[in-house]
Design an enzyme around this catalytic site. Structure first.
Site, PDB file in Angstrom:
ATOM      1  N   GLU A 129       0.886  -1.177   0.000  1.00  0.00           N
ATOM      2  CA  GLU A 129       0.000   0.000   0.000  1.00  0.00           C
ATOM      3  C   GLU A 129       0.918   1.219   0.000  1.00  0.00           C
ATOM      4  O   GLU A 129       0.917   2.015  -0.930  1.00  0.00           O
ATOM      5  CB  GLU A 129      -0.902  -0.022   1.244  1.00  0.00           C
ATOM      6  CG  GLU A 129      -1.830   1.181   1.351  1.00  0.00           C
ATOM      7  CD  GLU A 129      -2.667   1.176   2.645  1.00  0.00           C
ATOM      8  OE1 GLU A 129      -2.334   0.439   3.592  1.00  0.00           O
ATOM      9  OE2 GLU A 129      -3.665   1.942   2.698  1.00  0.00           O
ATOM     10  N   ASP A 142     -12.333  -0.844   1.831  1.00  0.00           N
ATOM     11  CA  ASP A 142     -11.346  -0.605   2.883  1.00  0.00           C
ATOM     12  C   ASP A 142     -11.965  -0.046   4.167  1.00  0.00           C
ATOM     13  O   ASP A 142     -12.241  -0.806   5.085  1.00  0.00           O
ATOM     14  CB  ASP A 142     -10.215   0.300   2.379  1.00  0.00           C
ATOM     15  CG  ASP A 142      -8.897   0.062   3.106  1.00  0.00           C
ATOM     16  OD1 ASP A 142      -8.817  -0.865   3.918  1.00  0.00           O
ATOM     17  OD2 ASP A 142      -7.926   0.806   2.845  1.00  0.00           O
ATOM     18  N   ASP A 143     -12.163   1.272   4.227  1.00  0.00           N
ATOM     19  CA  ASP A 143     -12.739   1.928   5.413  1.00  0.00           C
ATOM     20  C   ASP A 143     -13.788   2.933   4.916  1.00  0.00           C
ATOM     21  O   ASP A 143     -13.552   4.142   4.907  1.00  0.00           O
ATOM     22  CB  ASP A 143     -11.633   2.653   6.197  1.00  0.00           C
ATOM     23  CG  ASP A 143     -10.564   1.684   6.672  1.00  0.00           C
ATOM     24  OD1 ASP A 143     -10.807   0.976   7.666  1.00  0.00           O
ATOM     25  OD2 ASP A 143      -9.503   1.615   6.028  1.00  0.00           O
TER      26      ASP A 143
HETATM   27  N1  HPA Z   1      -4.020  -0.046   5.712  1.00  0.00           N
HETATM   28  C1  HPA Z   1      -3.496  -0.476   6.854  1.00  0.00           C
HETATM   29  N2  HPA Z   1      -4.203  -0.613   7.949  1.00  0.00           N
HETATM   30  C2  HPA Z   1      -5.501  -0.305   7.928  1.00  0.00           C
HETATM   31  C3  HPA Z   1      -6.089   0.144   6.772  1.00  0.00           C
HETATM   32  C4  HPA Z   1      -5.314   0.264   5.598  1.00  0.00           C
HETATM   33  O1  HPA Z   1      -5.766   0.646   4.509  1.00  0.00           O
HETATM   34  N3  HPA Z   1      -7.387   0.374   7.084  1.00  0.00           N
HETATM   35  C5  HPA Z   1      -7.559   0.047   8.377  1.00  0.00           C
HETATM   36  N4  HPA Z   1      -6.411  -0.366   8.901  1.00  0.00           N
HETATM   37 ZN    ZN Z   2      -7.172  -2.199   4.544  1.00  0.00          ZN
END
Ligand code: HPA
Ligand code: ZN
Length: 347
Positions: A207, A285-286
């Site tokens: 990421e 994701d969130d």
């Molecule tokens: N990356 C890493 N940790 C996380 C993420 C993410 O996108 N979302 C929630 N915890």
């Molecule tokens: Zn994530």
């Protein structure tokens, strides 16, 4: 197989109505500000924001860490089994509206056990919601226990041990939180224990971290899917391997935009990854923090990258293939997708 080109409106309708699986969603990241405030009041927790609007205004992130600081603070309102249930049930209602038929969802026990909330409180609330989602909404959902990578391996192992009495309620382990400086190798023993327990394994990698973290997630941790993985684009040998071995990437375009992994969605490499034959999926994701649930991710990505109906079908098929469900369930989902294509006149 001919895929007629659809008008932009028809493409949006097709993508939104399409059955799909969501494979990368942190349940704590689905906690909407309204529910966060309601739970804060119910539990007597003071939030450092005066209102829902003030909280939303703070969702202006510069990188992963700037998000995580707010995300962990927000999770502090979750205290009782009902709190976890209500958060998860709210997600399932959103997922139903987006035609998610299967979901494999992350939860972060350490965020809560560190505050004195028991593992049982967390998983029992989440599991009750997922059982209800299956019975009432027809969504099959499974839970994946994520280790926080900014903490130690010993703490990860202790978390997995605390989960053992509940091992029937989650299907695998993952790795999330601050990536840079916390390479996958740090968790080799915790993932080996998970393997011995018969759990599935995934990991966030690539990421913000380099392609080397993706190699290590696969080769050291035994990760069967890579969460994000967008930085694989910097390593052609890795790209070829991901494509050849059908190691899926659970990509989250709006997350990448909000956390400044890409400057604009037009710069996102999701289309290039698909063209390279990699089993890419789209996920949220969130969603409470990044501006939308799974369909919003599809809509904005399709518009920015000028993707077409063929890409949509490939993404849905990838999501089913990459899920950890049975072949019979996958066949059922693919049949739903076939029926959706047929009624839309897309063969
Ligand atoms: N990356 C890493 N940790 C996380 C993420 C993410 O996108 N979302 C929630 N915890
Ligand atoms: Zn994530």
């Amino acid at each position: 197989m001919s895929k007629p080109s659809l008008s932009p409106d028809q493409l949006v309708a097709f993508v939104c109505g399409m059955p799909k699986a969501e494979l990368h969603m942190h349940i704590e990241g689905s906690l909407e500000p309204e529910l966060m405030f309601a739970l804060a009041q119910r539990n007597g927790v003071e939030l450092p924001y005066a209102s829902v609007d003030a909280l939303r205004a703070a969702y202006d992130f510069s990188d992963l860490q700037s998000f995580l600081d707010i995300y962990y603070a927000g999770a502090s309102v979750l205290q009782t089994e009902d709190d976890f249930y209500e958060m998860a049930w709210a997600y399932f209602l959103r997922a139903k509206a987006d035609n998610v038929v299967h979901a494999e969802l992350f939860f972060d026990p350490q965020t809560h056990t560190a505050r004195g909330v028991s593992f049982a409180t967390i998983i029992n609330g989440l599991y009750r919601a997922s059982q209800q989602a299956q019975a009432e909404l027809g969504i099959r959902a499974q839970w994946i226990l994520c280790f926080l990578r900014h903490l130690s391996q010993e703490e990860a192992v202790a978390t997995l041990q605390a989960g053992l009495p509940h091992i029937d309620k989650f299907i695998g382990v993952g790795l999330d939180s601050s990536e840079l400086g916390h390479p996958p190798e740090k968790f080799s023993k915790a993932f080996e224990l998970a393997r011995m327990l018969g759990l599935r394994r995934v990991a966030h990698a690539g990421e913000e971290g380099p392609p080397e973290y993706i190699w290590a997630a696969i080769d050291v941790l035994g990760a069967e899917r890579i969460d994000h993985g967008v930085r694989a684009i910097d390593d052609t040998v890795l790209m070829e391997r991901l494509a050849r071995e059908r190691i899926a990437l659970t990509v989250c375009p709006l997350s990448n935009l909000k956390l400044c992994v890409v400057p604009t969605l037009r710069d996102h490499n999701l289309g290039k990854m698909l063209d390279a034959g990699i089993a890419v999926t789209i996920n949220s994701d969130d969603p409470a923090y990044f501006g939308g649930y799974i369909n919003q991710n599809f809509i904005e990505t399709f518009a920015a990258l000028e993707l077409d109906v063929g890409h949509a079908i490939t993404l849905a098929r990838n999501s089913f293939a990459a899920s950890f469900t049975t072949d019979a369930h996958k066949a059922e989902y693919n049949a739903l997708l076939d029926a959706w294509c047929q009624q839309a006149g897309v063969y």
